[in-house]
Design a protein around this motif. Structure first.
Motif, mmCIF file in Angstrom:
data_model
loop_
_atom_site.group_PDB
_atom_site.id
_atom_site.type_symbol
_atom_site.label_atom_id
_atom_site.label_comp_id
_atom_site.label_asym_id
_atom_site.label_seq_id
_atom_site.Cartn_x
_atom_site.Cartn_y
_atom_site.Cartn_z
ATOM 1 N N GLN A 1 0.831 -1.200 0.000
ATOM 2 C CA GLN A 1 0.000 0.000 0.000
ATOM 3 C C GLN A 1 0.863 1.246 0.000
ATOM 4 O O GLN A 1 1.794 1.376 0.789
ATOM 5 C CB GLN A 1 -0.919 -0.004 1.225
ATOM 6 N N ARG A 2 0.568 2.150 -0.914
ATOM 7 C CA ARG A 2 1.311 3.400 -0.981
ATOM 8 C C ARG A 2 0.680 4.436 -0.058
ATOM 9 O O ARG A 2 -0.520 4.410 0.204
ATOM 10 C CB ARG A 2 1.352 3.932 -2.416
ATOM 11 N N THR A 3 1.520 5.361 0.401
ATOM 12 C CA THR A 3 1.074 6.404 1.325
ATOM 13 C C THR A 3 1.167 7.772 0.665
ATOM 14 O O THR A 3 2.195 8.122 0.077
ATOM 15 C CB THR A 3 1.918 6.400 2.613
ATOM 16 N N ALA A 4 0.094 8.530 0.772
ATOM 17 C CA ALA A 4 0.076 9.916 0.311
ATOM 18 C C ALA A 4 -0.159 10.836 1.495
ATOM 19 O O ALA A 4 -0.993 10.543 2.358
ATOM 20 C CB ALA A 4 -1.017 10.124 -0.732
ATOM 21 N N LEU A 5 0.572 11.918 1.547
ATOM 22 C CA LEU A 5 0.307 12.968 2.517
ATOM 23 C C LEU A 5 -0.367 14.104 1.759
ATOM 24 O O LEU A 5 0.196 14.629 0.789
ATOM 25 C CB LEU A 5 1.588 13.442 3.186
ATOM 26 N N VAL A 6 -1.580 14.455 2.162
ATOM 27 C CA VAL A 6 -2.359 15.499 1.496
ATOM 28 C C VAL A 6 -2.574 16.640 2.480
ATOM 29 O O VAL A 6 -3.207 16.454 3.531
ATOM 30 C CB VAL A 6 -3.726 14.960 1.014
ATOM 31 N N THR A 7 -2.048 17.812 2.178
ATOM 32 C CA THR A 7 -2.336 18.977 3.017
ATOM 33 C C THR A 7 -3.606 19.645 2.490
ATOM 34 O O THR A 7 -3.885 19.626 1.298
ATOM 35 C CB THR A 7 -1.177 19.988 3.016
ATOM 36 N N SER B 1 -6.615 18.577 3.412
ATOM 37 C CA SER B 1 -7.438 17.406 3.085
ATOM 38 C C SER B 1 -8.920 17.598 3.385
ATOM 39 O O SER B 1 -9.760 16.880 2.833
ATOM 40 C CB SER B 1 -6.924 16.177 3.840
ATOM 41 N N ALA B 2 -9.270 18.529 4.254
ATOM 42 C CA ALA B 2 -10.681 18.803 4.524
ATOM 43 C C ALA B 2 -11.220 19.936 3.666
ATOM 44 O O ALA B 2 -12.383 20.315 3.794
ATOM 45 C CB ALA B 2 -10.892 19.129 6.004
ATOM 46 N N GLY B 3 -10.369 20.471 2.799
ATOM 47 C CA GLY B 3 -10.808 21.500 1.870
ATOM 48 C C GLY B 3 -11.547 20.891 0.691
ATOM 49 O O GLY B 3 -11.666 19.673 0.554
ATOM 50 N N PHE B 4 -12.035 21.749 -0.174
ATOM 51 C CA PHE B 4 -12.836 21.322 -1.320
ATOM 52 C C PHE B 4 -12.086 20.320 -2.202
ATOM 53 O O PHE B 4 -12.497 19.170 -2.375
ATOM 54 C CB PHE B 4 -13.247 22.576 -2.105
ATOM 55 N N SER C 1 -8.474 13.183 -1.677
ATOM 56 C CA SER C 1 -8.273 12.146 -0.659
ATOM 57 C C SER C 1 -9.253 11.001 -0.854
ATOM 58 O O SER C 1 -8.880 9.822 -0.742
ATOM 59 C CB SER C 1 -8.422 12.751 0.740
ATOM 60 N N SER C 2 -10.501 11.306 -1.171
ATOM 61 C CA SER C 2 -11.503 10.261 -1.426
ATOM 62 C C SER C 2 -11.083 9.385 -2.594
ATOM 63 O O SER C 2 -11.178 8.147 -2.535
ATOM 64 C CB SER C 2 -12.869 10.892 -1.714
ATOM 65 N N THR C 3 -10.618 10.020 -3.656
ATOM 66 C CA THR C 3 -10.193 9.280 -4.847
ATOM 67 C C THR C 3 -9.003 8.376 -4.537
ATOM 68 O O THR C 3 -8.964 7.209 -4.958
ATOM 69 C CB THR C 3 -9.838 10.263 -5.972
ATOM 70 N N SER D 1 -8.030 3.631 6.222
ATOM 71 C CA SER D 1 -6.761 4.021 5.602
ATOM 72 C C SER D 1 -6.517 5.525 5.656
ATOM 73 O O SER D 1 -5.533 6.007 5.093
ATOM 74 C CB SER D 1 -6.730 3.558 4.133
ATOM 75 N N PHE D 2 -7.405 6.247 6.334
ATOM 76 C CA PHE D 2 -7.250 7.697 6.432
ATOM 77 C C PHE D 2 -6.933 8.094 7.864
ATOM 78 O O PHE D 2 -7.551 7.608 8.818
ATOM 79 C CB PHE D 2 -8.531 8.419 6.000
ATOM 80 N N ARG D 3 -5.961 9.001 8.006
ATOM 81 C CA ARG D 3 -5.640 9.562 9.320
ATOM 82 C C ARG D 3 -5.695 11.076 9.231
ATOM 83 O O ARG D 3 -5.057 11.678 8.352
ATOM 84 C CB ARG D 3 -4.250 9.132 9.790
ATOM 85 N N ALA D 4 -6.481 11.696 10.109
ATOM 86 C CA ALA D 4 -6.646 13.142 10.105
ATOM 87 C C ALA D 4 -5.723 13.794 11.125
ATOM 88 O O ALA D 4 -5.667 13.376 12.279
ATOM 89 C CB ALA D 4 -8.095 13.512 10.411
ATOM 90 N N ILE D 5 -5.005 14.827 10.680
ATOM 91 C CA ILE D 5 -4.159 15.645 11.549
ATOM 92 C C ILE D 5 -4.690 17.075 11.460
ATOM 93 O O ILE D 5 -4.584 17.715 10.411
ATOM 94 C CB ILE D 5 -2.676 15.614 11.106
ATOM 95 N N ASN D 6 -5.263 17.582 12.539
ATOM 96 C CA ASN D 6 -5.814 18.936 12.527
ATOM 97 C C ASN D 6 -4.813 19.904 13.151
ATOM 98 O O ASN D 6 -4.729 20.044 14.372
ATOM 99 C CB ASN D 6 -7.148 18.978 13.281
ATOM 100 N N ASP D 7 -4.048 20.543 12.290
ATOM 101 C CA ASP D 7 -3.038 21.495 12.759
ATOM 102 C C ASP D 7 -2.606 22.345 11.575
ATOM 103 O O ASP D 7 -2.860 22.005 10.406
ATOM 104 C CB ASP D 7 -1.836 20.758 13.350
ATOM 105 N N ARG D 8 -1.928 23.435 11.855
ATOM 106 C CA ARG D 8 -1.455 24.348 10.820
ATOM 107 C C ARG D 8 -0.124 23.865 10.245
ATOM 108 O O ARG D 8 0.789 23.519 11.002
ATOM 109 C CB ARG D 8 -1.293 25.765 11.383
ATOM 110 N N ILE D 9 -0.011 23.884 8.934
ATOM 111 C CA ILE D 9 1.219 23.407 8.303
ATOM 112 C C ILE D 9 2.410 24.292 8.636
ATOM 113 O O ILE D 9 3.560 23.838 8.568
ATOM 114 C CB ILE D 9 1.071 23.291 6.778
ATOM 115 N N GLU D 10 2.155 25.553 9.012
ATOM 116 C CA GLU D 10 3.270 26.429 9.372
ATOM 117 C C GLU D 10 3.778 26.180 10.785
ATOM 118 O O GLU D 10 4.782 26.776 11.207
ATOM 119 C CB GLU D 10 2.884 27.899 9.189
ATOM 120 N N GLN D 11 3.121 25.299 11.527
ATOM 121 C CA GLN D 11 3.559 24.950 12.876
ATOM 122 C C GLN D 11 4.948 24.297 12.817
ATOM 123 O O GLN D 11 5.114 23.258 12.188
ATOM 124 C CB GLN D 11 2.556 23.999 13.525
ATOM 125 N N PRO D 12 5.980 24.872 13.434
ATOM 126 C CA PRO D 12 7.326 24.300 13.343
ATOM 127 C C PRO D 12 7.354 22.838 13.782
ATOM 128 O O PRO D 12 6.812 22.480 14.834
ATOM 129 C CB PRO D 12 8.158 25.182 14.275
#
Length: 341
Positions: free
Chosen positions: A5-11, A13-16, A22-24, A59-70
């Motif tokens: 199984q391949r892994t994708a990181l999508v920033t 992901s809860a946007g339009f 992510s669904s696809t 197969s989905f994991r949600a991370i709720n945080d800002r990408i600019e967070q160091p």
């Protein structure tokens, strides 16, 4: 033997677009790590509903945080070693960038810098980042090709996206990161953003309220249905750019950098539609006439967009096929269902 199984990181992901992508990917068998700040730029309930649907997959994991967070992205890259990274998180909106420019600095500039640093430390097989047709700015020559000059951005939003392209190219050159930048053209469809024209027009028309029509309706947009856009992204994941051999020129019409494994690709419908025709499609789908409030052009806006998608077709064979009439009808059907109208 079954493929691992391949892994994708999508920033974003809860946007339009992130939700649809992510669904696809989940349906295609990927494991998806989704990062989203769940900001209140528009209705958080819409984002929460999208994310809840994604979380139905194991197969989905949600991370709720800002990408600019160091440190956030570097930890996620280190822990999950994604095969593909699709960077969609951004502060969007042309007009809002005039009102609140600092939010664009944080999300679009600093956030993208954090992502590039994480990719440098833990390189994925392919790094894919969202840009926008707005980077073409005041360029009057259409259709827009990826090799056209794009140095006259007309909004701060577009300027941050052009900066992202330059930042990503430098990292691709310095660290050999295979990188593709997408330039999206006016994406629309179910689960869309409430700040976009289709959502606002549909809501107003169904409420018998007037709609604001800028430039007195004399505008054209290369409206791109979200499923067509996502199909293009999915196909491009496996087309990672390769740095040209020393002295070799990129193929004619290819935006491949001569000094880096880096490419820009338009994803659009390649069929500009007059704004009044788009409004007519909404009227047909809703069965109601729009009350039009004709207005002057808004600061930062452009009168027309039109994508040359020759490179996308050459790389993937993908040809967007959803007509505006069909796409708008699907959105209106979703809107009525979502708001129980």
């Amino acid at each position: 033997m079954p493929q691992p199984q391949r892994t994708a990181l999508v920033t974003g992901s809860a946007g339009f677009i992130g939700f649809h992508l992510s669904s696809t990917l989940l349906n295609a068998g990927w494991r998806v790590i989704g990062v989203d700040a769940m900001t209140d730029y528009y209705d958080i309930a819409l984002k929460e509903k999208r994310q809840a649907m994604l979380c139905q997959s194991r197969s989905f994991r949600a991370i709720n945080d800002r990408i600019e967070q160091p440190g956030l992205l570097e930890t996620l890259f280190s822990d999950h070693r994604p095969d593909a990274v699709i960077h969609l998180a951004a502060q969007a909106g042309v007009r809002y960038s005039i009102e609140a420019p600092e939010s664009y600095v944080q999300a679009n500039l600093i956030g993208t810098f954090r992502l590039l640093e994480a990719a440098r430390a833990h390189p994925p097989a392919h790094l894919l980042l969202a840009s926008t047709s707005s980077v073409y700015g005041a360029n009057p020559d259409m259709p827009y090709a990826e090799t056209d000059k794009a140095d006259s951005q007309m909004s701060f939003y577009a300027a941050t996206k052009k900066a992202n392209e330059a930042m990503a190219h430098s990292y691709a050159h310095l660290y050999g990161l295979p990188t593709t930048m997408f330039r999206f053209f006016t994406v629309y469809g179910p689960w869309g953003r409430p700040d976009m024209a289709l959502f606002k027009f549909t809501r107003a028309i169904l409420s018998d309220e007037p709609i604001d029509v800028y430039n007195h309706g004399k505008m054209q947009r290369d409206f791109t249905y979200v499923d067509d856009l996502v199909a293009g992204i999915e196909k491009l994941i496996d087309v990672a750019p390769v740095r040209p051999t020393d002295g070799a020129a990129p193929p004619e019409g290819d935006s491949l950098s001569p000094v880096a494994p880096y490419r820009i690709v338009n994803i659009g419908n390649s069929d500009p539609v007059p704004l009044m025709e788009f409004i007519a499609a909404i009227e047909a789908a809703t069965g109601r006439a729009a009350r039009k409030n004709l207005m002057a052009m808004q600061p930062g806006d452009v009168p027309a967009t039109w994508a040359d998608t020759t490179l996308l077709r050459r790389l993937t064979g993908h040809i967007p096929s959803t007509s505006v009439a069909d796409g708008v009808a699907r959105f209106v059907e979703w809107y009525r269902d979502y708001y129980d109208l």
